[in-house]
Write an enzyme that holds these catalytic residues in place. Structure first.
Site, PDB file in Angstrom:
ATOM      1  N   ASP A 152      25.995 -31.294  30.446  1.00  0.00           N
ATOM      2  CA  ASP A 152      26.228 -32.396  29.506  1.00  0.00           C
ATOM      3  C   ASP A 152      27.613 -32.997  29.739  1.00  0.00           C
ATOM      4  O   ASP A 152      28.621 -32.312  29.583  1.00  0.00           O
ATOM      5  CB  ASP A 152      26.102 -31.805  28.093  1.00  0.00           C
ATOM      6  CG  ASP A 152      26.004 -32.858  27.017  1.00  0.00           C
ATOM      7  OD1 ASP A 152      26.242 -34.035  27.306  1.00  0.00           O
ATOM      8  OD2 ASP A 152      25.709 -32.476  25.870  1.00  0.00           O
ATOM      9  N   ASP A 225      21.533 -39.463  21.874  1.00  0.00           N
ATOM     10  CA  ASP A 225      20.785 -38.397  21.201  1.00  0.00           C
ATOM     11  C   ASP A 225      19.683 -38.911  20.275  1.00  0.00           C
ATOM     12  O   ASP A 225      19.856 -39.887  19.543  1.00  0.00           O
ATOM     13  CB  ASP A 225      21.738 -37.534  20.373  1.00  0.00           C
ATOM     14  CG  ASP A 225      22.646 -36.694  21.257  1.00  0.00           C
ATOM     15  OD1 ASP A 225      22.675 -36.925  22.486  1.00  0.00           O
ATOM     16  OD2 ASP A 225      23.332 -35.811  20.714  1.00  0.00           O
TER      17      ASP A 225
HETATM   18  C1  GLA Z   1      25.257 -33.881  23.255  1.00  0.00           C
HETATM   19  C2  GLA Z   1      23.836 -33.814  23.821  1.00  0.00           C
HETATM   20  C3  GLA Z   1      22.936 -33.104  22.833  1.00  0.00           C
HETATM   21  C4  GLA Z   1      23.478 -31.715  22.550  1.00  0.00           C
HETATM   22  C5  GLA Z   1      24.922 -31.794  22.045  1.00  0.00           C
HETATM   23  C6  GLA Z   1      25.563 -30.425  21.932  1.00  0.00           C
HETATM   24  O1  GLA Z   1      25.317 -34.692  22.125  1.00  0.00           O
HETATM   25  O2  GLA Z   1      23.349 -35.098  24.112  1.00  0.00           O
HETATM   26  O3  GLA Z   1      21.618 -33.020  23.344  1.00  0.00           O
HETATM   27  O4  GLA Z   1      23.412 -30.951  23.718  1.00  0.00           O
HETATM   28  O5  GLA Z   1      25.720 -32.575  22.937  1.00  0.00           O
HETATM   29  O6  GLA Z   1      26.898 -30.478  21.568  1.00  0.00           O
END
Ligand code: GLA
Length: 400
Positions: A152, A225
């Site tokens: 990520d 997200d």
């Molecule tokens: C980002 C990702 C999410 C999750 C969070 C965790 O926002 O896009 O899917 O993994 O981080 O902190």
């Protein structure tokens, strides 16, 4: 002299453009021949997830029949990380007392083990991440038996932005750094000798679908997200039009994990969520509390016909056929000349949604089944028409 400097700059820039970092992974293209299926801790547990929650999820995957329906990855998301020791080895925090034992537990149930990190110094939730420790972390994951990594971008964006500010003349610098970071971890994973599925999470920046396979990605997030609301889920899902040509066995567009069963959408809305994701050949990563699943959630997540559309061996992503007002029709080519079709009603009241076989490119009369009810459907005069509830869908499979 000025001429020389300009010539050098042009050469460097054009070389820079031609040489976007790429992985030479022999392993990556052999993995994820169909979109990965499993469970991830984030959507329900977020920062509270513990080792026991993950063990309970593994047990529930077996008990509910989810594993046998194809959901095999058990993926820990952010907040498992502790501190690095003097040798730079990362330790877990107190919520995860024994990662090796957890990996063994997951594997003993016929499941696979997934983990999470970032190419930056810290994760999105501000825990320790893999920057300058890539190989060390990959080796650690392999020693725990990890089969899947979600990587990520998070704090690495800060490094990209700083570099771009320091070198305004190099317009490609930050995108090149991003690819470099993803290549670095792919190389590190391959170096462990374990076949590890690589999930890129950078929210779709720089049209990742155009270069995801070249850095060894098996799936890549196409958006920011998701959350458990109709507005966010439908915005993400219906905005995937046009991306179908970038998906194929080994590498998939990922419109984010499922919210089915998390409780804030209606049954029709969750059916729309599942139908859209299977038409998109999306990874099916459940994000609910599996130990407390309603019958509705089970029947949606485990519908055999829906899963078969997602996992079809042809490996083609579906796309939009037409959109008109609240009506949105999508189709996905399936193996053996079959076709999946979703008649969606995004409106606020029940409404008939129609599509002709001609619009779908279907020539002869075929057997047509409503995937959610199992009923046979008739295409009267070459037209498919269904009364679709508010925020609902009729998902069809047309077989030659
Ligand atoms: C980002 C990702 C999410 C999750 C969070 C965790 O926002 O896009 O899917 O993994 O981080 O902190």
């Amino acid at each position: 002299m000025r001429w020389l400097a300009a010539a050098v700059y042009v050469t460097v820039c054009s070389v820079g453009l031609a040489q976007m970092p790429a992985a030479n992974s022999k392993i990556a293209p052999t993995l994820a021949q169909t979109p990965p299926m499993g469970w991830n801790s984030w959507n329900h547990f977020a920062g509270k997830v513990t080792q026991q929650d993950v063990m309970d999820a593994a047990d529930a995957l077996v008990k509910t029949g989810m594993r046998d329906a194809g959901y095999v990855y058990v993926n820990i998301d952010d907040t498992w990380e502790g501190e690095r020791d003097a040798q730079g080895v990362l330790h877990t925090n107190s919520k995860f007392p024994d990662m090796k034992a957890l990996g063994d537990y997951i594997h003993s149930r016929g499941l696979k083990f997934g983990i999470y990190s970032s190419p930056g110094p810290t994760t999105c939730a501000k825990f320790a991440a893999s920057y300058q420790h890539e190989q060390q972390d990959a080796d650690l994951y392999a020693s725990w038996g990890v089969d899947y990594l979600k990587y990520d971008l998070c704090s690495y964006r800060g490094l990209m932005n700083d570099a771009a500010k320091a070198h305004p003349e190099d317009a490609e610098l930050s995108n090149r750094m991003m690819r470099e970071a993803y290549v670095k971890m792919r190389d590190a994973l391959d170096h462990t000798g374990r076949p590890i599925v690589y999930s890129l999470c950078q929210y779709g920046f720089d049209n990742v679908w155009e270069w995801g396979p070249s850095v060894g990605g098996n799936l890549w997030r196409t958006t920011g997200d998701i959350n458990d609301t109709w507005d966010r889920m439908s915005l993400i899902g219906f905005s995937q039009a046009g991306l179908s040509k970038y998906a194929a066995p080994g590498h998939w567009n990922d419109p984010d994990m499922l919210e089915i069963g998390n409780g804030k959408m209606s049954t029709d809305e969750y059916r729309t969520h599942m139908s859209l994701w299977v038409l998109l050949a999306a990874p099916l990563i459940a994000g609910n509390d599996l130990s407390k699943m309603s019958d509705d959630a089970k029947s949606i997540l485990m519908n055999k016909g829906a899963i078969a559309i997602d996992q079809d061996s042809l490996g083609k992503q579906g796309d939009r056929v037409y959109e008109e007002g609240p009506h949105d029709v999508w189709s996905k080519p399936l193996s053996g000349g079959a076709l999946a079709v979703g008649l969606f009603n995004r409106g606020e009241s029940v409404s008939p949604v129609t599509v002709t076989l001609k619009q779908l490119g279907v020539k002869k009369a075929h057997a047509i089944v409503n995937v959610w009810t199992g009923e046979a459907v008739d295409a009267k005069d070459g037209t498919l028409s269904a009364v679709v509830p508010r925020h609902g869908v009729v998902l069809l499979r047309i077989t030659p």
